[in-house]
Write an enzyme that holds these catalytic residues in place. Sequence first.
Site, PDB file in Angstrom:
ATOM      1  N   ASN A  27       0.875  -1.178   0.000  1.00 19.92           N
ATOM      2  CA  ASN A  27       0.000   0.000   0.000  1.00 19.92           C
ATOM      3  C   ASN A  27       0.909   1.224   0.000  1.00 19.92           C
ATOM      4  O   ASN A  27       1.484   1.573   1.030  1.00 19.92           O
ATOM      5  CB  ASN A  27      -0.895  -0.031   1.248  1.00 19.92           C
ATOM      6  CG  ASN A  27      -1.709   1.246   1.390  1.00 19.92           C
ATOM      7  OD1 ASN A  27      -1.745   2.086   0.483  1.00 19.92           O
ATOM      8  ND2 ASN A  27      -2.364   1.398   2.532  1.00 19.92           N
ATOM      9  N   TRP A  28       1.017   1.859  -1.157  1.00 22.40           N
ATOM     10  CA  TRP A  28       1.978   2.965  -1.297  1.00 22.40           C
ATOM     11  C   TRP A  28       1.484   4.257  -0.673  1.00 22.40           C
ATOM     12  O   TRP A  28       2.228   5.229  -0.584  1.00 22.40           O
ATOM     13  CB  TRP A  28       2.321   3.179  -2.780  1.00 22.40           C
ATOM     14  CG  TRP A  28       3.044   2.026  -3.400  1.00 22.40           C
ATOM     15  CD1 TRP A  28       3.570   0.932  -2.750  1.00 22.40           C
ATOM     16  CD2 TRP A  28       3.342   1.825  -4.804  1.00 22.40           C
ATOM     17  NE1 TRP A  28       4.166   0.076  -3.657  1.00 22.40           N
ATOM     18  CE2 TRP A  28       4.036   0.601  -4.919  1.00 22.40           C
ATOM     19  CE3 TRP A  28       3.087   2.559  -5.956  1.00 22.40           C
ATOM     20  CZ2 TRP A  28       4.483   0.106  -6.144  1.00 22.40           C
ATOM     21  CZ3 TRP A  28       3.518   2.071  -7.185  1.00 22.40           C
ATOM     22  CH2 TRP A  28       4.215   0.860  -7.272  1.00 22.40           C
ATOM     23  N   LYS A  29       0.223   4.293  -0.295  1.00 20.29           N
ATOM     24  CA  LYS A  29      -0.362   5.499   0.321  1.00 20.29           C
ATOM     25  C   LYS A  29      -0.080   6.725  -0.560  1.00 20.29           C
ATOM     26  O   LYS A  29      -0.079   6.603  -1.791  1.00 20.29           O
ATOM     27  CB  LYS A  29       0.145   5.654   1.756  1.00 20.29           C
ATOM     28  CG  LYS A  29      -0.087   4.366   2.571  1.00 20.29           C
ATOM     29  CD  LYS A  29       0.138   4.508   4.049  1.00 20.29           C
ATOM     30  CE  LYS A  29      -0.115   3.174   4.748  1.00 20.29           C
ATOM     31  NZ  LYS A  29       0.009   3.242   6.185  1.00 20.29           N
ATOM     32  N   HIS A  84      -9.382   1.255   5.046  1.00 20.23           N
ATOM     33  CA  HIS A  84      -8.088   1.427   5.715  1.00 20.23           C
ATOM     34  C   HIS A  84      -8.261   2.365   6.911  1.00 20.23           C
ATOM     35  O   HIS A  84      -9.059   3.301   6.864  1.00 20.23           O
ATOM     36  CB  HIS A  84      -7.054   2.000   4.737  1.00 20.23           C
ATOM     37  CG  HIS A  84      -5.666   1.939   5.301  1.00 20.23           C
ATOM     38  ND1 HIS A  84      -5.192   2.885   6.182  1.00 20.23           N
ATOM     39  CD2 HIS A  84      -4.673   1.028   5.159  1.00 20.23           C
ATOM     40  CE1 HIS A  84      -3.953   2.556   6.537  1.00 20.23           C
ATOM     41  NE2 HIS A  84      -3.622   1.428   5.925  1.00 20.23           N
ATOM     42  N   GLU A 143      -6.626   4.757   7.915  1.00 20.75           N
ATOM     43  CA  GLU A 143      -6.431   6.183   7.614  1.00 20.75           C
ATOM     44  C   GLU A 143      -7.676   6.784   6.967  1.00 20.75           C
ATOM     45  O   GLU A 143      -7.989   7.954   7.189  1.00 20.75           O
ATOM     46  CB  GLU A 143      -5.171   6.351   6.739  1.00 20.75           C
ATOM     47  CG  GLU A 143      -3.911   6.129   7.559  1.00 20.75           C
ATOM     48  CD  GLU A 143      -2.744   5.491   6.820  1.00 20.75           C
ATOM     49  OE1 GLU A 143      -2.708   5.535   5.580  1.00 20.75           O
ATOM     50  OE2 GLU A 143      -1.871   4.919   7.518  1.00 20.75           O
ATOM     51  N   GLU A 164      -5.161  -4.907  10.612  1.00 22.48           N
ATOM     52  CA  GLU A 164      -4.134  -3.897  10.806  1.00 22.48           C
ATOM     53  C   GLU A 164      -4.379  -3.167  12.128  1.00 22.48           C
ATOM     54  O   GLU A 164      -5.173  -2.213  12.164  1.00 22.48           O
ATOM     55  CB  GLU A 164      -4.154  -2.874   9.656  1.00 22.48           C
ATOM     56  CG  GLU A 164      -3.904  -3.467   8.293  1.00 22.48           C
ATOM     57  CD  GLU A 164      -3.323  -2.430   7.323  1.00 22.48           C
ATOM     58  OE1 GLU A 164      -2.238  -2.679   6.793  1.00 22.48           O
ATOM     59  OE2 GLU A 164      -3.942  -1.380   7.128  1.00 22.48           O
ATOM     60  N   GLY A 190       2.809   2.215  10.791  1.00 24.57           N
ATOM     61  CA  GLY A 190       3.766   3.301  10.639  1.00 24.57           C
ATOM     62  C   GLY A 190       4.496   3.675  11.918  1.00 24.57           C
ATOM     63  O   GLY A 190       5.125   4.727  12.002  1.00 24.57           O
ATOM     64  N   SER A 240       3.748  -2.224  10.286  1.00 26.60           N
ATOM     65  CA  SER A 240       5.200  -2.294  10.504  1.00 26.60           C
ATOM     66  C   SER A 240       5.790  -3.669  10.179  1.00 26.60           C
ATOM     67  O   SER A 240       6.723  -4.124  10.842  1.00 26.60           O
ATOM     68  CB  SER A 240       5.563  -1.864  11.928  1.00 26.60           C
ATOM     69  OG  SER A 240       5.132  -0.534  12.171  1.00 26.60           O
ATOM     70  N   GLY A 284       3.016  -1.087   4.258  1.00 25.50           N
ATOM     71  CA  GLY A 284       3.102   0.339   3.964  1.00 25.50           C
ATOM     72  C   GLY A 284       4.538   0.738   3.674  1.00 25.50           C
ATOM     73  O   GLY A 284       5.043   0.556   2.563  1.00 25.50           O
ATOM     74  N   GLY A 285       5.211   1.272   4.665  1.00 25.08           N
ATOM     75  CA  GLY A 285       6.559   1.823   4.489  1.00 25.08           C
ATOM     76  C   GLY A 285       7.525   0.909   3.751  1.00 25.08           C
ATOM     77  O   GLY A 285       8.248   1.354   2.847  1.00 25.08           O
TER      78      GLY A 285
HETATM   79  P1  13P Z   1       3.256   0.268   7.654  1.00 20.78           P
HETATM   80  O1  13P Z   1       3.744  -1.014   7.028  1.00 20.78           O
HETATM   81  O2  13P Z   1       4.004   1.478   7.188  1.00 20.78           O
HETATM   82  O3  13P Z   1       3.138   0.166   9.138  1.00 20.78           O
HETATM   83  O4  13P Z   1       1.746   0.501   7.109  1.00 20.78           O
HETATM   84  C1  13P Z   1       0.853  -0.544   7.163  1.00 20.78           C
HETATM   85  C2  13P Z   1      -0.354  -0.167   6.424  1.00 20.78           C
HETATM   86  O5  13P Z   1      -1.066   0.755   6.796  1.00 20.78           O
HETATM   87  C3  13P Z   1      -0.657  -0.909   5.188  1.00 20.78           C
HETATM   88  O6  13P Z   1      -1.940  -0.634   4.741  1.00 20.78           O
END
Ligand code: 13P
Length: 248
Positions: free
Chosen positions: A9-11, A95, A97, A167, A173, A212, A233-234
């Site tokens: 997920n590149w956000k 998600h 967010e 999640e 994050g 994470s 994510g990251g």
């Molecule tokens: P991180 O891997 O950066 O913690 O993010 C997870 C995430 O929100 C994937 O959708």
Amino acid sequence: MRQTLVAGNWKLNGSKESIQTLVKGIADGMSGVDGKAVAVCPPYVYIPMVSELAAGTGIAVGAQDVADQESGAFTGEVSAAMLKDVGCQYVIVGHSERRSLYCEKDEDTAAKYVAAQKEGLTPILCVGELLEERESGDTENVVAKQLDAVLSLAGVESLANAVIAYEPVWAIGTGKTATPEQAQEVHAFIRGKIAALDASVAEKVQILYGGSMNGSNAAELLAMEDIDGGLIGGASLTPDAFLAICTA
Ligand code: 13P
């Protein structure tokens, strides 16, 4: 046996240049990914480009959100049919967010899930608790309520064509990953809740962990019985970090 899925997920990250480098880098490493499915979810505007770059590489493409409406006067929205049209197979819905920063409710997420499936996209339904909810012992209630919104709108059989991502919000994050045991406990709860309605759907549905996850902790998380992959994510933003999870 459920296939493992690793989805990035590149956000809100990337540019034409950085995304070209990222997709090429992941594609170059795909020969080392044994038996796992791999997907990336770019920002909307880069989806057509990524679909082209990913064609024939084994990398599937997804979106990070979708409209709950099909078409019409909904400024700023992107429909499931449009996502399908530009090569998406998956779409993330609900998600944390979207829920926390854009006030998306369980019912909104459920409507997006239905809109996605109607066009043949596979929704990746995100669920997970806040830190204070975990600390007050409410994790299962929160996750159950998030799932119930989808179950009541779409029915348990819809999960045969969906992916769930657990999640925990406190792990996103933050560098603070759930332990394999903490994650497994919630994954087993989710599968058990589905099994109470339909055992064969529960056996089939992929439940990913997100929060994470990285090359150092992926192997032990993915070794747990009910963890069928990761939503990253990251660590999905550089080929090496993402491939380290794909090959874990
Ligand atoms: P991180 O891997 O950066 O913690 O993010 C997870 C995430 O929100 C994937 O959708």
